[in-house]
Each structure stands twice: as C-alpha cells, then as structure tokens.
Write an enzyme that holds these catalytic residues in place. Structure first.
Site, PDB file in Angstrom:
ATOM      1  N   LYS A  89       0.830  -1.214   0.000  1.00 32.57           N
ATOM      2  CA  LYS A  89       0.000   0.000   0.000  1.00 32.57           C
ATOM      3  C   LYS A  89       0.865   1.265   0.000  1.00 32.57           C
ATOM      4  O   LYS A  89       0.626   2.179  -0.780  1.00 32.57           O
ATOM      5  CB  LYS A  89      -0.877   0.068   1.259  1.00 32.57           C
ATOM      6  CG  LYS A  89      -1.859  -1.048   1.431  1.00 32.57           C
ATOM      7  CD  LYS A  89      -2.736  -0.823   2.671  1.00 32.57           C
ATOM      8  CE  LYS A  89      -1.981  -0.828   3.988  1.00 32.57           C
ATOM      9  NZ  LYS A  89      -1.487  -2.126   4.419  1.00 32.57           N
ATOM     10  N   ARG A  99      -9.181   1.214   9.386  1.00 32.38           N
ATOM     11  CA  ARG A  99      -8.820  -0.181   9.579  1.00 32.38           C
ATOM     12  C   ARG A  99      -9.881  -0.959  10.338  1.00 32.38           C
ATOM     13  O   ARG A  99      -9.742  -2.155  10.543  1.00 32.38           O
ATOM     14  CB  ARG A  99      -7.519  -0.242  10.378  1.00 32.38           C
ATOM     15  CG  ARG A  99      -6.326  -0.743   9.600  1.00 32.38           C
ATOM     16  CD  ARG A  99      -5.130  -0.710  10.541  1.00 32.38           C
ATOM     17  NE  ARG A  99      -4.028  -1.482  10.059  1.00 32.38           N
ATOM     18  CZ  ARG A  99      -2.997  -0.970   9.370  1.00 32.38           C
ATOM     19  NH1 ARG A  99      -2.984   0.301   9.042  1.00 32.38           N
ATOM     20  NH2 ARG A  99      -2.000  -1.742   9.013  1.00 32.38           N
ATOM     21  N   ARG A 145      11.505  -7.674   4.479  1.00 29.32           N
ATOM     22  CA  ARG A 145      11.601  -6.271   4.892  1.00 29.32           C
ATOM     23  C   ARG A 145      12.245  -6.161   6.283  1.00 29.32           C
ATOM     24  O   ARG A 145      12.959  -5.210   6.573  1.00 29.32           O
ATOM     25  CB  ARG A 145      10.208  -5.628   4.902  1.00 29.32           C
ATOM     26  CG  ARG A 145      10.246  -4.128   5.146  1.00 29.32           C
ATOM     27  CD  ARG A 145       8.912  -3.482   4.904  1.00 29.32           C
ATOM     28  NE  ARG A 145       7.957  -3.794   5.957  1.00 29.32           N
ATOM     29  CZ  ARG A 145       6.680  -3.411   5.942  1.00 29.32           C
ATOM     30  NH1 ARG A 145       6.214  -2.740   4.916  1.00 29.32           N
ATOM     31  NH2 ARG A 145       5.875  -3.714   6.929  1.00 29.32           N
ATOM     32  N   ARG A 181      12.001  -3.077  10.719  1.00 33.18           N
ATOM     33  CA  ARG A 181      10.811  -2.502  11.363  1.00 33.18           C
ATOM     34  C   ARG A 181      10.406  -3.360  12.553  1.00 33.18           C
ATOM     35  O   ARG A 181      10.377  -4.584  12.459  1.00 33.18           O
ATOM     36  CB  ARG A 181       9.668  -2.426  10.330  1.00 33.18           C
ATOM     37  CG  ARG A 181       9.077  -1.049  10.227  1.00 33.18           C
ATOM     38  CD  ARG A 181       8.070  -0.986   9.129  1.00 33.18           C
ATOM     39  NE  ARG A 181       6.783  -1.510   9.537  1.00 33.18           N
ATOM     40  CZ  ARG A 181       5.664  -1.331   8.849  1.00 33.18           C
ATOM     41  NH1 ARG A 181       5.689  -0.652   7.726  1.00 33.18           N
ATOM     42  NH2 ARG A 181       4.523  -1.825   9.268  1.00 33.18           N
ATOM     43  N   ARG A 213      -0.728  -9.227  13.058  1.00 30.39           N
ATOM     44  CA  ARG A 213      -1.244  -8.223  12.117  1.00 30.39           C
ATOM     45  C   ARG A 213      -2.182  -8.867  11.093  1.00 30.39           C
ATOM     46  O   ARG A 213      -3.209  -8.295  10.733  1.00 30.39           O
ATOM     47  CB  ARG A 213      -0.079  -7.512  11.415  1.00 30.39           C
ATOM     48  CG  ARG A 213       0.582  -6.486  12.325  1.00 30.39           C
ATOM     49  CD  ARG A 213       2.023  -6.221  11.957  1.00 30.39           C
ATOM     50  NE  ARG A 213       2.184  -5.616  10.656  1.00 30.39           N
ATOM     51  CZ  ARG A 213       3.327  -5.640   9.953  1.00 30.39           C
ATOM     52  NH1 ARG A 213       4.382  -6.269  10.435  1.00 30.39           N
ATOM     53  NH2 ARG A 213       3.404  -5.046   8.796  1.00 30.39           N
TER      54      ARG A 213
END
Ligand code: ADP
Length: 221
Positions: free
Chosen positions: A25, A100, A139, A145, A156
């Site tokens: 996104k 969300r 990632r 992160r 998540r």
C-alpha cells in the site's frame, strides 16, 4: 463504469488504498502521490514518527505496534481529524492504513460529511498470504521494522482478517467503487495495473492509453 472524480467534480478526490500488511500500500500510494497528485496520508508513518519522538503516547503506541495490534480507534481518528483538512485542500487524498475498522470508517464518513465530502474510491490490493509473510520477513532484514517479527506479522494478519477486511464490505454496501488490483509482481507492474484500472485523473492524461472519464479496463479483477 465510474470515473475517478469526486462526487462533486469541483471537490477533492477522497481515495483509500486498502490491503493486508505487506501488500505494498505504502509503495503504491507514494507512486500515486507523485504521478496523480493525490496526497498520501499514511497512518502507519504518522504513528512511527510519534514513536520516534519518544513521547509518552509514542511509547504506548510503540508497544502496541510492536505486538502487531491496532492502536485505539479514538487515537487514530483524532490523528486523522487533525490532518485531513490540509490533505483535502489539494487535488485529493489517498488514505493508507486508515480506516482499519468499521468504527474508523464510520468516523471517517462523519468527518467527511461535515465538509460535504465522501469516499470516492477504494483501491484494494490483493496478494496471497504466503507471499505477504515472505515480503514482510524480507523487509525485516532490510529495514528492521519493529513489527516485522514472525509473531507480530501473525498478529497483524489476524487483526486484518478479524477487523479490517470488513471495511471493504462496508464501502461496497455503500456503493463506493472498490477497484481490486492484483498486488503480485514488481512495484512497477502493480502500479501499471492501478494506472490502467483507474479512469484517468488529470495528471495521468498524458500517459499512453485511453483518456477521458470512465473506467478504462485493465487487468484488475
Ligand atoms: P502494515 O499495513 O504493513 O501493517 P502500517 O504502516 O499501515 O503497516 O501500520 C503499522 C501498524 O500501525 C499497524 O499494525 C497498527 O499497529 C498501527 N496502525 C496504523 N494505522 C492504524 C489504524 N488506522 N488503526 C489502528 N492502528 C493502526
């Protein structure tokens, strides 16, 4: 066939880029921002900036995010309320990571209604879950992160299925144009699919392909 323009063509376009964690996104929203002049508003980025400041709120938010949970609706709605007017001032806004939950969607609709606006379109990126997990773990190695650990990723995904997917149905039921896009492949390929699937906003009119209002097809499905 619905054109990407606000319900009232004189007004800013209100778009949402939607998809599970790892669907790209943020990457696509940045491209759309630079090529179609829709202001990219990422709640994840705003929250990460808050965490980096080390404020008491930031510390609490950091713990929630690192666990892969959602921050409270009230907090995120207040943040968006503070930023939306400026974002709406230009050609339009593309919301990334918000809403969300259905409660957030209802709060957004109420905020927009105060200005006589409403959500014009939703771009929904679709990527198989196994690929999402692979991307997020990759990632983790590159960006480090805090919420890209295996446990946080699982949480998540769980939150996405439990709370966030319902937002798509919420907008579909309202008759908002939901454009489904195959999110697999390179960022360039995905962006090209988005560009082809969306009717040309003004900034895209010089690009090759059909012009003018109306859905121009493409391989989104
Ligand atoms: P991703 O979609 O890849 O998980 P984001 O950057 O959009 O990444 O969001 C990262 C985290 O920030 C979420 O897991 C959540 O903890 C928090 N967050 C972002 N937006 C919201 C929101 N609208 N409501 C609640 N929590 C949010």
């Amino acid at each position: 066939m619905v054109a990407v323009q606000a319900q009232d063509p004189a007004q800013a376009v209100i778009g949402i880029i939607f998809g599970p964690p790892g669907s790209g996104k943020g990457t696509q929203a940045s491209r759309i921002e630079s090529e179609a002049m829709l202001k990219h508003l990422s709640t994840g980025e705003i929250l990460r900036a808050e965490v980096a400041k080390g404020t008491p709120t930031g510390k609490e938010v950091g713990r929630i995010m690192a666990a892969g949970d959602l921050v409270p609706d009230e907090l995120i709605v207040d943040i968006v309320r503070g930023r939306l007017p400026e974002a709406e001032a230009g050609a339009g806004v593309l919301l990334d990571g918000f809403p969300r939950t259905v409660r957030q969607a209802q709060a957004l609709d109420a905020m927009l209604a105060e200005e006589g606006h409403r959500v014009d379109l939703v771009i929904a990126l679709e990527v198989p879950e196994a690929e999402l997990v692979e991307r997020l773990l990759h990632r983790a190695e590159v960006e480090g992160r805090a919420d890209d650990t295996r446990e946080a990723i699982a949480e998540r995904m769980h939150e996405y299925h439990k709370l966030t997917e319902a937002v798509l149905d919420y907008y579909r039921r309202q008759g908002v144009d939901v454009v489904r896009i195959d999110g697999t492949g390179s960022p360039d390929q995905v962006f090209e699919r988005i560009r082809r699937a969306l009717p040309s906003p003004p900034a895209w009119e010089d690009a090759s392909g059909p012009k003018g209002p109306g859905r121009v097809g493409g391989d989104a499905n």
